[in-house]
Design a protein around this motif. Sequence first.
Motif, PDB file in Angstrom:
ATOM      1  N   ARG A 126      16.923  -1.266  -5.096  1.00 35.27           N
ATOM      2  CA  ARG A 126      17.266  -1.225  -3.675  1.00 35.27           C
ATOM      3  C   ARG A 126      18.225  -0.075  -3.365  1.00 35.27           C
ATOM      4  NH1 ARG A 126      18.273  -6.421  -4.744  1.00 35.27           N
ATOM      5  NH2 ARG A 126      20.473  -5.887  -4.839  1.00 35.27           N
ATOM      6  N   SER A 127      18.045   0.547  -2.227  1.00 36.43           N
ATOM      7  CA  SER A 127      19.048   1.470  -1.712  1.00 36.43           C
ATOM      8  C   SER A 127      20.073   0.624  -0.947  1.00 36.43           C
ATOM      9  CB  SER A 127      18.405   2.480  -0.764  1.00 36.43           C
ATOM     10  OG  SER A 127      17.933   1.818   0.401  1.00 36.43           O
ATOM     11  N   LYS A 156      10.804   3.305   4.325  1.00 33.57           N
ATOM     12  CA  LYS A 156      12.005   3.202   5.163  1.00 33.57           C
ATOM     13  C   LYS A 156      13.279   3.495   4.367  1.00 33.57           C
ATOM     14  CE  LYS A 156       9.991  -0.262   8.263  1.00 33.57           C
ATOM     15  NZ  LYS A 156      10.136  -1.634   8.835  1.00 33.57           N
ATOM     16  N   LYS A 157      13.117   4.073   3.183  1.00 34.28           N
ATOM     17  CA  LYS A 157      14.244   4.410   2.313  1.00 34.28           C
ATOM     18  C   LYS A 157      15.049   3.177   1.923  1.00 34.28           C
ATOM     19  CE  LYS A 157      13.171   8.738   2.771  1.00 34.28           C
ATOM     20  NZ  LYS A 157      12.435   9.428   1.676  1.00 34.28           N
ATOM     21  N   GLN A 158      14.362   2.042   1.804  1.00 34.97           N
ATOM     22  CA  GLN A 158      15.054   0.803   1.447  1.00 34.97           C
ATOM     23  C   GLN A 158      15.050   0.549  -0.052  1.00 34.97           C
ATOM     24  OE1 GLN A 158      12.808  -1.913   3.952  1.00 34.97           O
ATOM     25  NE2 GLN A 158      14.384  -1.861   5.528  1.00 34.97           N
ATOM     26  N   LYS A 214       0.835  -1.204   0.000  1.00 32.71           N
ATOM     27  CA  LYS A 214       0.000   0.000   0.000  1.00 32.71           C
ATOM     28  C   LYS A 214       0.875   1.261   0.000  1.00 32.71           C
ATOM     29  CE  LYS A 214      -3.895  -2.203   2.378  1.00 32.71           C
ATOM     30  NZ  LYS A 214      -4.670  -2.283   3.646  1.00 32.71           N
ATOM     31  N   SER A 215       1.931   1.243   0.821  1.00 35.12           N
ATOM     32  CA  SER A 215       2.839   2.392   0.866  1.00 35.12           C
ATOM     33  C   SER A 215       3.533   2.577  -0.476  1.00 35.12           C
ATOM     34  CB  SER A 215       3.897   2.180   1.963  1.00 35.12           C
ATOM     35  OG  SER A 215       3.300   2.101   3.236  1.00 35.12           O
ATOM     36  N   ALA A 216       3.929   1.454  -1.086  1.00 33.82           N
ATOM     37  CA  ALA A 216       4.613   1.519  -2.371  1.00 33.82           C
ATOM     38  C   ALA A 216       3.692   2.069  -3.456  1.00 33.82           C
ATOM     39  CB  ALA A 216       5.111   0.127  -2.762  1.00 33.82           C
ATOM     40  N   TRP A 217       2.422   1.670  -3.426  1.00 34.96           N
ATOM     41  CA  TRP A 217       1.477   2.154  -4.431  1.00 34.96           C
ATOM     42  C   TRP A 217       1.334   3.668  -4.348  1.00 34.96           C
ATOM     43  CZ3 TRP A 217      -0.557   0.396  -8.744  1.00 34.96           C
ATOM     44  CH2 TRP A 217      -1.634   1.090  -9.310  1.00 34.96           C
TER      45      TRP A 217
END
Length: 308
Positions: free
Chosen positions: A103-104, A87-89, A45-48
């Motif tokens: 990926r970070s 999470k900036k991942q 959901k966050s990614a969307w």
Amino acid sequence: MTQNAVVAAAPKKSIVDLVASKIHAFQERGEIHFPANYSPENALKSAWLTIQTVMDRNQKPALEVCTKDSVANALLDMAVQGLNPVKKQGYFIVYGKTLTFMRSYFGTMAVTKRVTGAQDIDPRLIFEGDDVDYEIRNGRVENLTHKTKFSNINNKSIIGAYCTISWADGRMFTEIMTWDEIQASWKKSKQNPDKEGSTHQEFPGEMAKRTVINRTCKAYMNTSDDGSLILKHFHHQDDVIAEAELEEEIAENANRERIDVTPAAEHVSQDTSGTQETKVGTKQGNQAPDKAREDTEKPSIDEMELNF
């Protein structure tokens, strides 16, 4: 309705829920296990929400230009690795019509710790005047010692970096990079690290640490014969990005190709010295856009893309 219009109009349920159901199927078959503090549904959901703000290089929304397959697979790559962009991942990046999840270094460390059970991942810079000693045994760095002085610390005098992955039982894995190797790695970046004022130029120490972290984690993960789903998606990212970059380059070159309306494929002209000059026409170049479109066509996500 065009494919782009379909993707732009596609409701969240048609993509996010499809990926979520795929993840759930992996869990039911015991192919993947997430940490207790990770919810794939919440991460999706966050990614969307994040994807809705992503633009391509022409400032067009990703959901208008990217294929539905690539959006679904970018979400799948992220979720299987147990990562979350909040999470900036990792980041979502557009290459042509392909959305990719990159990926970070935070994400790379998180996946490495999760897969290998590592306790710490520790990067260090090497400066001029530092004393670094180590042994090479069976191709691996061992018994590394690093002596430095506070006066040596200067971003303008970095000569290298290393990173060590360590486990609770005392095992260690270390990779070392020279400054030349670090800069060579930066040249592959699309962020234009040589540009004055770039992040690489402003913060070379931090960027060098990120580079050596990624190099070390990937090097160790490459030594694993683990056929787990997580590891497959860990390696899958680089393949997808490389393919997307190539397709984008092919499409760009095709669009720039000079069109030759002369029907002959080759023209032979005679110069004043009597030598012949052969000029190859661009008849094939006229077909390049079609070829680029063929190369970028993918089977539907139900048929292949999500069947890892």
